[in-house]
Design an enzyme around this catalytic site. Sequence first.
Site, PDB file in Angstrom:
ATOM      1  CG  HIS B  85      25.802  32.253  42.624  1.00 46.77           C
ATOM      2  ND1 HIS B  85      26.980  32.119  43.307  1.00 46.77           N
ATOM      3  CD2 HIS B  85      24.929  31.411  43.223  1.00 46.77           C
ATOM      4  CE1 HIS B  85      26.824  31.221  44.276  1.00 46.77           C
ATOM      5  NE2 HIS B  85      25.579  30.786  44.252  1.00 46.77           N
ATOM      6  CE  LYS B 169      51.464  36.682  39.272  1.00 48.14           C
ATOM      7  NZ  LYS B 169      52.508  37.072  38.414  1.00 48.14           N
ATOM      8  CB  ILE B 170      43.806  37.243  40.971  1.00 49.10           C
ATOM      9  CG1 ILE B 170      44.053  38.441  40.031  1.00 49.10           C
ATOM     10  CG2 ILE B 170      43.250  37.687  42.295  1.00 49.10           C
ATOM     11  CD1 ILE B 170      42.748  39.056  39.513  1.00 49.10           C
ATOM     12  CG  HIS B 171      44.712  32.561  36.255  1.00 51.94           C
ATOM     13  ND1 HIS B 171      44.118  33.078  35.133  1.00 51.94           N
ATOM     14  CD2 HIS B 171      45.489  31.533  35.827  1.00 51.94           C
ATOM     15  CE1 HIS B 171      44.507  32.393  34.072  1.00 51.94           C
ATOM     16  NE2 HIS B 171      45.349  31.439  34.473  1.00 51.94           N
ATOM     17  N   GLY B 175      40.932  34.270  38.043  1.00 51.70           N
ATOM     18  CA  GLY B 175      40.720  34.693  39.424  1.00 51.70           C
ATOM     19  C   GLY B 175      41.318  33.740  40.444  1.00 51.70           C
TER      20      GLY B 175
END
Lengths: 301, 301
Positions: B85, B169-171, B175
């Site tokens: 997914h 910014k992403i973790h 994410g």
Amino acid sequence: MAGMNKIIECVPNFSEGRNPQNIEKIVAPFRGKKGVKLLDYQTDEDHNRMVVTVVGEPDDLKTAVIEAMGCAIEVIDMNTHQGQHPRMGATDVVPFIPIRNVSMEEAIAFSIQVAKEAAQQYSLPIYLYEKSAGRPARQNLANIRKGQFEGMAEKIKKPEWKPDLGPEKIHPTAGVTAIGARMPLVAYNVNLDSDNIEIANDIAKKIRHISGGLRYCKGIGIELKDRDLVQVSMNLTDYTQTALYRAFELIKIEARRYGVNIIGSEIVGLVPMEALMDTAAYYLGLEDFSMEQVLESRIWE
Amino acid sequence: MAGMNKIIECVPNFSEGRNPQNIEKIVAPFRGKKGVKLLDYQTDEDHNRMVVTVVGEPDDLKTAVIEAMGCAIEVIDMNTHQGQHPRMGATDVVPFIPIRNVSMEEAIAFSIQVAKEAAQQYSLPIYLYEKSAGRPARQNLANIRKGQFEGMAEKIKKPEWKPDLGPEKIHPTAGVTAIGARMPLVAYNVNLDSDNIEIANDIAKKIRHISGGLRYCKGIGIELKDRDLVQVSMNLTDYTQTALYRAFELIKIEARRYGVNIIGSEIVGLVPMEALMDTAAYYLGLEDFSMEQVLESRIWE
């Protein structure tokens, strides 16, 4: 009403619809009680009568109903009571309706328990009616109430009208009471595109049980003069057996004979969710639909 | 769930559908909490994903959801996550749905509040989507999630994909997350008396929004091979605007062109009571019907 496991509805009818103090005294036992919720009460001055709608868990509901019956006995004297509606007791009739996680058998047993306790506590003669009736002649309230309060002192002495519970004579001021279990009643009317009352009456005759129609359907024709139309006015006494859509579609079919169309229909008062779910499921041809799929019933279960 | 005044539903999707210990850790914050009721959670190993269905009072629900998001961040590392997914975060998407005594405006404000607190508490970049979206391009989750977790580190640096809340910014392990308010979704399928998938696809095209059909209807044709028939499978994304019966009747009308009848239909999963009440009211032509007339809604109000 959280965590309510079993829910029974009660729609007691009291012979007081005029005196506000008395009305409040009778309603008070249903207010602010744990496990009991007063949904509605309607008084009618002409009928001099009050209809209360309350739901609750069996034990709490029993306590509240018996307390309210005591209040009615206290404030009502049937010897001086006047009103247009037929009546035979201060607490005239107490129907119990299984709503949630309660079978009809349980509701019947519950109604008999309430009747026992009330009969003993107030020396009140009680007839068991509807599904709780022990004799066929007592299923129909109209049979029991025939003769009304004024005729009861004599009627009760006849062997066939010996009360199911309590003394074999009327309560001097409170008369007699009928208690029993029944299915929820749905008041459902279908409006015809006609002002001819005979057509409404003819159709009512064809679809109601008494004259050959649907088993759990009572019906009459009624004129709505302000709207210049007639309606078939019904009481569906068991929507699980006689579905709303079946009555509706049958009226539509019968109306064709007169070249009359259906304008619409109306539900008067409260209706169990399931009665309309069943209607939607019929028209959409829903396969394998369960009441468990209704979000609200999951939230409140 | 007594005395619940305002009720919001939440259907968060977490990127964990395999490890039972992790699954239980993420679900735990929804168990046994005052004002919160866990209705369901479904895990899918192929998708490596879990969908939780929970309802609650706003404040209690907020606390539980933020706590579960924290658990997901703790146990999920998106750098090693695999699954069929599409996904972009440990907590992938958190939709909030107004259920009772909550307007869409309130649900939107609530979703933004949850997003704010979660962004701050976990240094997590969050996109507001669906009705909560600040920009049209963010209404559709598929747009936000395009590129998935692997592409997000770059995508988030583009000015048009600056997160609505949290760091730009992403973790590193969790994410990004999408949070927003939407209407309840009804999964509704209509079965045709045909085994021709092209007919189902043709009808789906005619009734779905994207190709000229009903505004809140998504649809595709599907083969039910075991039953030797095809169905039009739909998501109705706002049943208050695009009614079930309208989709049903429109499919019936379109099917006539092929000489095909409707066999029946089905609702998959949960459906708000009102969606079926509205259906019953349409077919019976109910006049002046109100949800207040539903006995259960009076009991639970």
